[in-house]
Scaffold this motif. Structure first.
Motif, PDB file in Angstrom:
ATOM      1  N   PRO A 265      20.950  -1.247 -12.007  1.00 22.59           N
ATOM      2  CA  PRO A 265      20.016  -1.941 -11.118  1.00 22.59           C
ATOM      3  C   PRO A 265      18.585  -1.928 -11.647  1.00 22.59           C
ATOM      4  O   PRO A 265      18.215  -1.060 -12.427  1.00 22.59           O
ATOM      5  CB  PRO A 265      20.113  -1.139  -9.821  1.00 22.59           C
ATOM      6  N   ARG A 266      17.812  -2.875 -11.216  1.00 22.73           N
ATOM      7  CA  ARG A 266      16.386  -2.928 -11.498  1.00 22.73           C
ATOM      8  C   ARG A 266      15.728  -3.831 -10.469  1.00 22.73           C
ATOM      9  O   ARG A 266      16.382  -4.642  -9.814  1.00 22.73           O
ATOM     10  CB  ARG A 266      16.100  -3.447 -12.902  1.00 22.73           C
ATOM     11  N   GLN A 267      14.423  -3.662 -10.292  1.00 20.65           N
ATOM     12  CA  GLN A 267      13.664  -4.431  -9.319  1.00 20.65           C
ATOM     13  C   GLN A 267      13.033  -5.631  -9.998  1.00 20.65           C
ATOM     14  O   GLN A 267      12.335  -5.494 -11.002  1.00 20.65           O
ATOM     15  CB  GLN A 267      12.569  -3.558  -8.681  1.00 20.65           C
ATOM     16  N   LEU A 268      13.287  -6.814  -9.458  1.00 21.46           N
ATOM     17  CA  LEU A 268      12.673  -8.016  -9.997  1.00 21.46           C
ATOM     18  C   LEU A 268      11.202  -8.093  -9.601  1.00 21.46           C
ATOM     19  O   LEU A 268      10.798  -7.600  -8.553  1.00 21.46           O
ATOM     20  CB  LEU A 268      13.388  -9.266  -9.470  1.00 21.46           C
ATOM     21  N   THR A 269      10.393  -8.722 -10.450  1.00 20.71           N
ATOM     22  CA  THR A 269       9.011  -9.059 -10.128  1.00 20.71           C
ATOM     23  C   THR A 269       8.815 -10.524 -10.497  1.00 20.71           C
ATOM     24  O   THR A 269       9.635 -11.124 -11.207  1.00 20.71           O
ATOM     25  CB  THR A 269       8.007  -8.189 -10.906  1.00 20.71           C
ATOM     26  N   TRP A 270       7.731 -11.090 -10.041  1.00 15.02           N
ATOM     27  CA  TRP A 270       7.479 -12.500 -10.370  1.00 15.02           C
ATOM     28  C   TRP A 270       7.266 -12.703 -11.861  1.00 15.02           C
ATOM     29  O   TRP A 270       7.381 -13.826 -12.351  1.00 15.02           O
ATOM     30  CB  TRP A 270       6.297 -13.030  -9.566  1.00 15.02           C
ATOM     31  N   SER A 271       6.971 -11.656 -12.590  1.00 10.92           N
ATOM     32  CA  SER A 271       6.827 -11.804 -14.036  1.00 10.92           C
ATOM     33  C   SER A 271       8.164 -12.116 -14.713  1.00 10.92           C
ATOM     34  O   SER A 271       8.193 -12.533 -15.871  1.00 10.92           O
ATOM     35  CB  SER A 271       6.219 -10.538 -14.650  1.00 10.92           C
ATOM     36  N   ASP A 272       9.277 -11.928 -14.000  1.00  8.24           N
ATOM     37  CA  ASP A 272      10.592 -12.279 -14.538  1.00  8.24           C
ATOM     38  C   ASP A 272      10.864 -13.776 -14.448  1.00  8.24           C
ATOM     39  O   ASP A 272      11.887 -14.243 -14.968  1.00  8.24           O
ATOM     40  CB  ASP A 272      11.695 -11.529 -13.775  1.00  8.24           C
ATOM     41  N   PHE A 273       9.990 -14.512 -13.798  1.00  3.48           N
ATOM     42  CA  PHE A 273      10.182 -15.941 -13.571  1.00  3.48           C
ATOM     43  C   PHE A 273       9.121 -16.740 -14.312  1.00  3.48           C
ATOM     44  O   PHE A 273       7.974 -16.327 -14.428  1.00  3.48           O
ATOM     45  CB  PHE A 273      10.102 -16.264 -12.070  1.00  3.48           C
ATOM     46  N   ARG A 274       9.509 -17.898 -14.762  1.00  3.25           N
ATOM     47  CA  ARG A 274       8.578 -18.828 -15.397  1.00  3.25           C
ATOM     48  C   ARG A 274       7.865 -19.629 -14.313  1.00  3.25           C
ATOM     49  O   ARG A 274       8.502 -20.181 -13.420  1.00  3.25           O
ATOM     50  CB  ARG A 274       9.361 -19.757 -16.337  1.00  3.25           C
ATOM     51  N   ASP A 275       6.531 -19.683 -14.371  1.00  7.08           N
ATOM     52  CA  ASP A 275       5.755 -20.427 -13.375  1.00  7.08           C
ATOM     53  C   ASP A 275       5.891 -21.930 -13.596  1.00  7.08           C
ATOM     54  O   ASP A 275       5.753 -22.414 -14.736  1.00  7.08           O
ATOM     55  CB  ASP A 275       4.280 -20.056 -13.455  1.00  7.08           C
ATOM     56  N   ILE A 276       6.163 -22.660 -12.520  1.00  4.17           N
ATOM     57  CA  ILE A 276       6.142 -24.116 -12.555  1.00  4.17           C
ATOM     58  C   ILE A 276       5.336 -24.606 -11.360  1.00  4.17           C
ATOM     59  O   ILE A 276       5.170 -23.894 -10.369  1.00  4.17           O
ATOM     60  CB  ILE A 276       7.562 -24.735 -12.550  1.00  4.17           C
ATOM     61  N   GLN A 277       4.833 -25.816 -11.437  1.00  2.00           N
ATOM     62  CA  GLN A 277       3.989 -26.343 -10.370  1.00  2.00           C
ATOM     63  C   GLN A 277       4.795 -27.071  -9.294  1.00  2.00           C
ATOM     64  O   GLN A 277       4.401 -27.087  -8.129  1.00  2.00           O
ATOM     65  CB  GLN A 277       2.939 -27.296 -10.964  1.00  2.00           C
TER      66      GLN A 277
ATOM     67  N   LEU B 216      10.671 -14.772  -0.586  1.00  2.00           N
ATOM     68  CA  LEU B 216      11.409 -15.524  -1.595  1.00  2.00           C
ATOM     69  C   LEU B 216      11.867 -14.602  -2.725  1.00  2.00           C
ATOM     70  O   LEU B 216      12.996 -14.712  -3.207  1.00  2.00           O
ATOM     71  CB  LEU B 216      10.544 -16.652  -2.153  1.00  2.00           C
ATOM     72  N   LEU B 217      11.008 -13.669  -3.125  1.00  2.00           N
ATOM     73  CA  LEU B 217      11.391 -12.733  -4.179  1.00  2.00           C
ATOM     74  C   LEU B 217      12.541 -11.846  -3.712  1.00  2.00           C
ATOM     75  O   LEU B 217      13.462 -11.549  -4.488  1.00  2.00           O
ATOM     76  CB  LEU B 217      10.194 -11.880  -4.585  1.00  2.00           C
ATOM     77  N   ALA B 218      12.515 -11.443  -2.437  1.00  2.00           N
ATOM     78  CA  ALA B 218      13.606 -10.623  -1.900  1.00  2.00           C
ATOM     79  C   ALA B 218      14.919 -11.395  -1.912  1.00  2.00           C
ATOM     80  O   ALA B 218      15.986 -10.819  -2.160  1.00  2.00           O
ATOM     81  CB  ALA B 218      13.269 -10.165  -0.481  1.00  2.00           C
ATOM     82  N   HIS B 219      14.852 -12.692  -1.646  1.00  2.00           N
ATOM     83  CA  HIS B 219      16.070 -13.504  -1.686  1.00  2.00           C
ATOM     84  C   HIS B 219      16.634 -13.568  -3.101  1.00  2.00           C
ATOM     85  O   HIS B 219      17.852 -13.425  -3.300  1.00  2.00           O
ATOM     86  CB  HIS B 219      15.777 -14.911  -1.172  1.00  2.00           C
ATOM     87  N   GLU B 220      15.759 -13.771  -4.082  1.00  2.00           N
ATOM     88  CA  GLU B 220      16.228 -13.811  -5.464  1.00  2.00           C
ATOM     89  C   GLU B 220      16.738 -12.445  -5.918  1.00  2.00           C
ATOM     90  O   GLU B 220      17.701 -12.355  -6.685  1.00  2.00           O
ATOM     91  CB  GLU B 220      15.108 -14.299  -6.388  1.00  2.00           C
ATOM     92  N   GLN B 221      16.125 -11.377  -5.423  1.00  2.00           N
ATOM     93  CA  GLN B 221      16.624 -10.030  -5.713  1.00  2.00           C
ATOM     94  C   GLN B 221      18.049  -9.875  -5.193  1.00  2.00           C
ATOM     95  O   GLN B 221      18.886  -9.221  -5.834  1.00  2.00           O
ATOM     96  CB  GLN B 221      15.715  -8.978  -5.064  1.00  2.00           C
ATOM     97  N   GLY B 222      18.315 -10.484  -4.048  1.00  2.00           N
ATOM     98  CA  GLY B 222      19.667 -10.443  -3.499  1.00  2.00           C
ATOM     99  C   GLY B 222      20.682 -11.070  -4.439  1.00  2.00           C
ATOM    100  O   GLY B 222      21.776 -10.525  -4.646  1.00  2.00           O
ATOM    101  N   HIS B 223      20.333 -12.218  -5.018  1.00  2.00           N
ATOM    102  CA  HIS B 223      21.228 -12.843  -6.000  1.00  2.00           C
ATOM    103  C   HIS B 223      21.492 -11.894  -7.169  1.00  2.00           C
ATOM    104  O   HIS B 223      22.634 -11.722  -7.612  1.00  2.00           O
ATOM    105  CB  HIS B 223      20.603 -14.137  -6.532  1.00  2.00           C
ATOM    106  N   PHE B 224      20.421 -11.301  -7.658  1.00  2.00           N
ATOM    107  CA  PHE B 224      20.528 -10.405  -8.807  1.00  2.00           C
ATOM    108  C   PHE B 224      21.421  -9.205  -8.481  1.00  2.00           C
ATOM    109  O   PHE B 224      22.280  -8.810  -9.282  1.00  2.00           O
ATOM    110  CB  PHE B 224      19.127  -9.953  -9.207  1.00  2.00           C
TER     111      PHE B 224
END
Length: 209
Positions: free
Chosen positions: A50-62, A119-127
Motif C-alpha cells: 500500500p501507499r498513499q496517493l498525492t496529486w503529484s502522482d497525477f498529470r495536471d490538465i486544464q 476526488l483524491l480519496a475516490h482515486e485512492q479507492g481505485h488504487f
C-alpha cells in the motif's frame, strides 16, 4: 489487465523494464504490507502497495479529455518480476520473485480546477481496490502447486478479473465519488480489509446510513 477497463482507471499491464512514465514513490505502513514472505518460506512478494496517493502522482490538465465524464483518472499496472518456478515432488510452485504494482504517470491525470480532497480519496479507492486484489493474488500464488507451469500461472488471472469487476462496481455505487454516503461505505470496507487481510467485497450500502 482488461480489454475494457473501468472509466475511472486504465489498469493495463506495464511491460517489463524501466519506464520514465512509472512513478516510484514510497508506500505507507498500513498492515498487512502486501503479501510478504514468512520466515523460512521464500516465495512471491508484492511491492508498490500500500501507499498513499498525492496529486503529484497525477498529470495536471486544464480540461477533461474529449469523451470523459470525470475529473481524474488513475492508471495502474502489474509488473511481475523474473518468474522462478521450483519443482517439488513432481509439482511446481513459484519461488522467490517480486510482483510490483506500478503507476503509469502518463495515463494518470486530474483537472487542475477540480482537485479536491474528496476526488483524491475516490482515486485512492481505485488504487486500493486493485492493490487488495493483487495482495490476494500474491498470497495465493505462494500456496499454488501444480504439475503444469501454465496452469499454475493461469490460475492467478481470476484476481485480475476480480479487480476489474470491483472497481466498476465501486464507480457505479459511488457515482464516481459523487455519492458521499456510498463513498464512505467503500472507504470503510477497504480500510477494514487492509487491516484484517480479508478478501475485499462490496460493502453493504446501508452501513453508511
Amino acid at each position: 489487465m482488461c480489454d475494457n477497463p473501468s472509466p475511472a482507471r486504465n489498469n493495463r499491464p506495464v511491460p517489463p523494464g524501466p519506464s520514465p512514465d512509472i512513478a516510484h514513490a514510497g508506500f505507507g505502513s498500513a498492515q498487512p504490507q502486501g503479501a510478504a514472505a514468512s520466515p523460512g518460506q521464500p516465495g512471491p512478494t508484492l511491492i508498490g502497495w500500500p501507499r498513499q496517493l498525492t496529486w503529484s502522482d497525477f498529470r495536471d490538465i486544464q480540461n477533461r479529455p474529449r469523451g470523459e465524464s470525470e475529473d481524474a483518472r488513475i492508471s495502474m499496472g502489474f509488473r511481475p518480476g523474473r518468474v522462478r518456478v521450483v519443482e517439488e515432488a513432481s509439482e511446481h510452485r513459484l519461488g522467490e520473485m517480486e510482483f510490483e504494482m506500478v503507476l503509469n504517470a502518463a495515463g494518470s491525470w486530474a483537472v487542475v480546477s477540480a482537485k479536491t480532497a474528496e476526488l483524491l480519496a475516490h482515486e485512492q479507492g481505485h488504487f486500493d481496490i486493485v492493490g487488495l486484489c493483487y495482495r490476494d493474488l500474491v498470497a495465493e500464488a505462494r500456496t499454488l502447486r501444480g504439475r503444469s507451469r501454465n496452469r499454475l500461472l493461469l490460475a492467478m488471472r481470476e484476481h485480475d478479473q476480480r479487480a476489474d469487476s470491483l472497481t466498476r462496481e465501486y464507480d457505479t455505487q459511488t457515482e464516481h465519488g459523487r455519492n458521499q454516503a456510498n463513498q464512505q461505505a467503500w472507504q470503510r470496507q477497504i480500510a477494514a480489509c487492509r487491516q484484517s487481510g480479508m478478501q475485499l467485497t462490496a460493502p453493504p450500502l446501508n452501513a453508511a446510513e
